[in-house]
Scaffold this motif. Sequence first.
Motif, PDB file in Angstrom:
ATOM      1  N   MET A 213       0.540  -1.077   0.214  1.00 61.30           N
ATOM      2  CA  MET A 213      -0.296   0.193  -0.048  1.00 61.30           C
ATOM      3  C   MET A 213       1.057   1.450  -0.104  1.00 61.30           C
ATOM      4  SD  MET A 213      -2.695   1.488   2.591  1.00 61.30           S
ATOM      5  CE  MET A 213      -1.645   0.717   3.962  1.00 61.30           C
ATOM      6  N   THR A 214       1.393   2.306  -0.505  1.00 59.90           N
ATOM      7  CA  THR A 214       1.041   3.433  -0.923  1.00 59.90           C
ATOM      8  C   THR A 214       0.112   4.498   0.246  1.00 59.90           C
ATOM      9  OG1 THR A 214       0.251   3.394  -2.902  1.00 59.90           O
ATOM     10  CG2 THR A 214       2.537   2.996  -3.371  1.00 59.90           C
ATOM     11  N   THR A 215       1.607   5.886   0.215  1.00 51.59           N
ATOM     12  CA  THR A 215       0.402   6.359   0.781  1.00 51.59           C
ATOM     13  C   THR A 215      -0.620   7.782   0.075  1.00 51.59           C
ATOM     14  OG1 THR A 215       2.727   7.437   2.113  1.00 51.59           O
ATOM     15  CG2 THR A 215       0.987   8.959   1.598  1.00 51.59           C
ATOM     16  N   LEU A 216      -0.009   7.024  -1.185  1.00 50.96           N
ATOM     17  CA  LEU A 216      -1.623   8.061  -2.035  1.00 50.96           C
ATOM     18  C   LEU A 216      -2.372   7.148  -2.264  1.00 50.96           C
ATOM     19  CD1 LEU A 216      -1.504   9.361  -4.820  1.00 50.96           C
ATOM     20  CD2 LEU A 216      -1.072   7.468  -6.136  1.00 50.96           C
ATOM     21  N   GLU A 217      -2.196   6.019  -2.282  1.00 47.39           N
ATOM     22  CA  GLU A 217      -3.365   4.603  -1.590  1.00 47.39           C
ATOM     23  C   GLU A 217      -4.208   4.954  -0.534  1.00 47.39           C
ATOM     24  OE1 GLU A 217      -4.537  -0.734  -2.581  1.00 47.39           O
ATOM     25  OE2 GLU A 217      -2.646   0.681  -2.055  1.00 47.39           O
ATOM     26  N   LEU A 218      -3.589   4.691   0.069  1.00 47.84           N
ATOM     27  CA  LEU A 218      -4.277   5.420   1.145  1.00 47.84           C
ATOM     28  C   LEU A 218      -4.819   7.055   0.967  1.00 47.84           C
ATOM     29  CD1 LEU A 218      -4.835   4.710   4.538  1.00 47.84           C
ATOM     30  CD2 LEU A 218      -2.841   5.935   5.088  1.00 47.84           C
ATOM     31  N   ILE A 219      -4.232   7.568   0.793  1.00 40.28           N
ATOM     32  CA  ILE A 219      -5.300   8.555   0.995  1.00 40.28           C
ATOM     33  C   ILE A 219      -6.531   9.183  -0.184  1.00 40.28           C
ATOM     34  CG2 ILE A 219      -4.710  11.424   0.202  1.00 40.28           C
ATOM     35  CD1 ILE A 219      -2.014  11.604   1.293  1.00 40.28           C
ATOM     36  N   ALA A 220      -6.408   8.837  -1.136  1.00 42.93           N
ATOM     37  CA  ALA A 220      -7.338   8.692  -2.247  1.00 42.93           C
ATOM     38  C   ALA A 220      -8.878   7.234  -1.707  1.00 42.93           C
ATOM     39  CB  ALA A 220      -6.629   7.648  -3.472  1.00 42.93           C
ATOM     40  N   SER A 221      -7.711   6.277  -0.866  1.00 43.76           N
ATOM     41  CA  SER A 221      -9.077   5.318  -0.473  1.00 43.76           C
ATOM     42  C   SER A 221     -10.097   5.797   0.694  1.00 43.76           C
ATOM     43  CB  SER A 221      -8.175   4.009  -0.038  1.00 43.76           C
ATOM     44  OG  SER A 221      -7.506   4.140   0.610  1.00 43.76           O
ATOM     45  N   THR A 222      -9.457   7.166   1.318  1.00 39.51           N
ATOM     46  CA  THR A 222      -9.842   7.378   2.473  1.00 39.51           C
ATOM     47  C   THR A 222     -11.225   8.714   1.848  1.00 39.51           C
ATOM     48  OG1 THR A 222      -8.211   7.158   3.853  1.00 39.51           O
ATOM     49  CG2 THR A 222      -9.410   8.886   4.430  1.00 39.51           C
ATOM     50  N   LEU A 223      -9.919   9.543   0.986  1.00 41.21           N
ATOM     51  CA  LEU A 223     -10.849  10.180   0.916  1.00 41.21           C
ATOM     52  C   LEU A 223     -12.521   9.479  -0.259  1.00 41.21           C
ATOM     53  CD1 LEU A 223      -8.392  12.547  -1.124  1.00 41.21           C
ATOM     54  CD2 LEU A 223     -10.411  13.789   0.491  1.00 41.21           C
ATOM     55  N   GLY A 224     -12.055   8.621  -1.143  1.00 38.58           N
ATOM     56  CA  GLY A 224     -13.266   7.240  -1.773  1.00 38.58           C
ATOM     57  C   GLY A 224     -14.408   7.506  -0.825  1.00 38.58           C
ATOM     58  N   VAL A 225     -13.820   6.853   0.592  1.00 34.82           N
ATOM     59  CA  VAL A 225     -15.003   6.569   1.931  1.00 34.82           C
ATOM     60  C   VAL A 225     -15.902   7.312   2.228  1.00 34.82           C
ATOM     61  CG1 VAL A 225     -15.055   5.640   3.960  1.00 34.82           C
ATOM     62  CG2 VAL A 225     -13.412   4.425   2.535  1.00 34.82           C
ATOM     63  N   LEU A 226     -15.407   8.378   2.328  1.00 34.45           N
ATOM     64  CA  LEU A 226     -15.865   9.745   2.523  1.00 34.45           C
ATOM     65  C   LEU A 226     -16.775   9.973   1.357  1.00 34.45           C
ATOM     66  CD1 LEU A 226     -16.231  12.675   4.302  1.00 34.45           C
ATOM     67  CD2 LEU A 226     -14.568  13.720   3.603  1.00 34.45           C
ATOM     68  N   ALA A 227     -16.602  10.420   0.449  1.00 32.14           N
ATOM     69  CA  ALA A 227     -17.137  11.080  -1.230  1.00 32.14           C
ATOM     70  C   ALA A 227     -18.385   9.889  -1.508  1.00 32.14           C
ATOM     71  CB  ALA A 227     -16.287  10.335  -2.053  1.00 32.14           C
ATOM     72  N   VAL A 228     -18.017   8.830  -0.946  1.00 27.98           N
ATOM     73  CA  VAL A 228     -19.515   7.624  -2.010  1.00 27.98           C
ATOM     74  C   VAL A 228     -20.404   8.044   0.124  1.00 27.98           C
ATOM     75  CG1 VAL A 228     -19.761   5.471  -1.459  1.00 27.98           C
ATOM     76  CG2 VAL A 228     -17.888   5.921  -2.191  1.00 27.98           C
ATOM     77  N   TRP A 229     -19.384   7.944   0.953  1.00 22.93           N
ATOM     78  CA  TRP A 229     -20.665   8.419   2.415  1.00 22.93           C
ATOM     79  C   TRP A 229     -21.254   9.660   2.154  1.00 22.93           C
ATOM     80  CZ3 TRP A 229     -20.744  11.581   6.730  1.00 22.93           C
ATOM     81  CH2 TRP A 229     -22.103  11.554   7.659  1.00 22.93           C
ATOM     82  N   LEU A 230     -20.649  10.734   1.532  1.00 24.70           N
ATOM     83  CA  LEU A 230     -21.684  11.787   1.666  1.00 24.70           C
ATOM     84  C   LEU A 230     -22.897  11.489   0.019  1.00 24.70           C
ATOM     85  CD1 LEU A 230     -18.567  14.051   1.614  1.00 24.70           C
ATOM     86  CD2 LEU A 230     -20.963  14.258   2.931  1.00 24.70           C
TER      87      LEU A 230
END
Length: 187
Positions: free
Chosen positions: A1-18
């Motif tokens: 796992m890369t930092t890029l993948e971690l940040i993108a996935s965290t934003l993805g969860v937030l975006a889908v939840w919203l």
Amino acid sequence: MTTLELIASTLGVLAVWLTVRQNPLCWPIGLVMVLLYAWFFFEARLYSQVLLNGVFAAMQLYGWWQWTWGGGQGGGRPVVGSTAMEMGVGLAVAALGSVGLGLLMTMATEAACAWPDAALTAFSLLAQLWMALKRWQCWVLWIAVDVLFVAFFVFQEYWFTAGLYGLFTVLAVMGLHEWRQSKFAVQ
């Protein structure tokens, strides 16, 4: 796992939840997420996913506009259902898009997993369009696509992203439930 993948996935969860909550902030957060994932997938040589995320970036802007102004007179769109004709045409276009993109990626690139990547890309675009138009059926399609993405990313050994799509599947089930309730509450 890369930092890029971690940040993108965290934003993805937030975006889908919203998105499930029908909060228009899902769109700008989603825009940042898809741009980061485009970069991630470029490095992984999953070129259909790069293309998908590039188109998703434009669709994030379209969805943001639709949810803010698409209902006319300054109001956002309500949740509605797709007609059988809209669903049939959409699914047929996505199937044709899968074949066309698969051929292009096979002949013009050294893409990894060109055919499943192309199919997931085409059907994701349809789900994203239905989401921007607030069709509750987008969640049914997202559930199917997300389950397939989990398998795809497990095969690629992108474990964190596979887990993210597992979470997206759960959020899509929640979205289906909430949007259907919202649709029927309006009628």
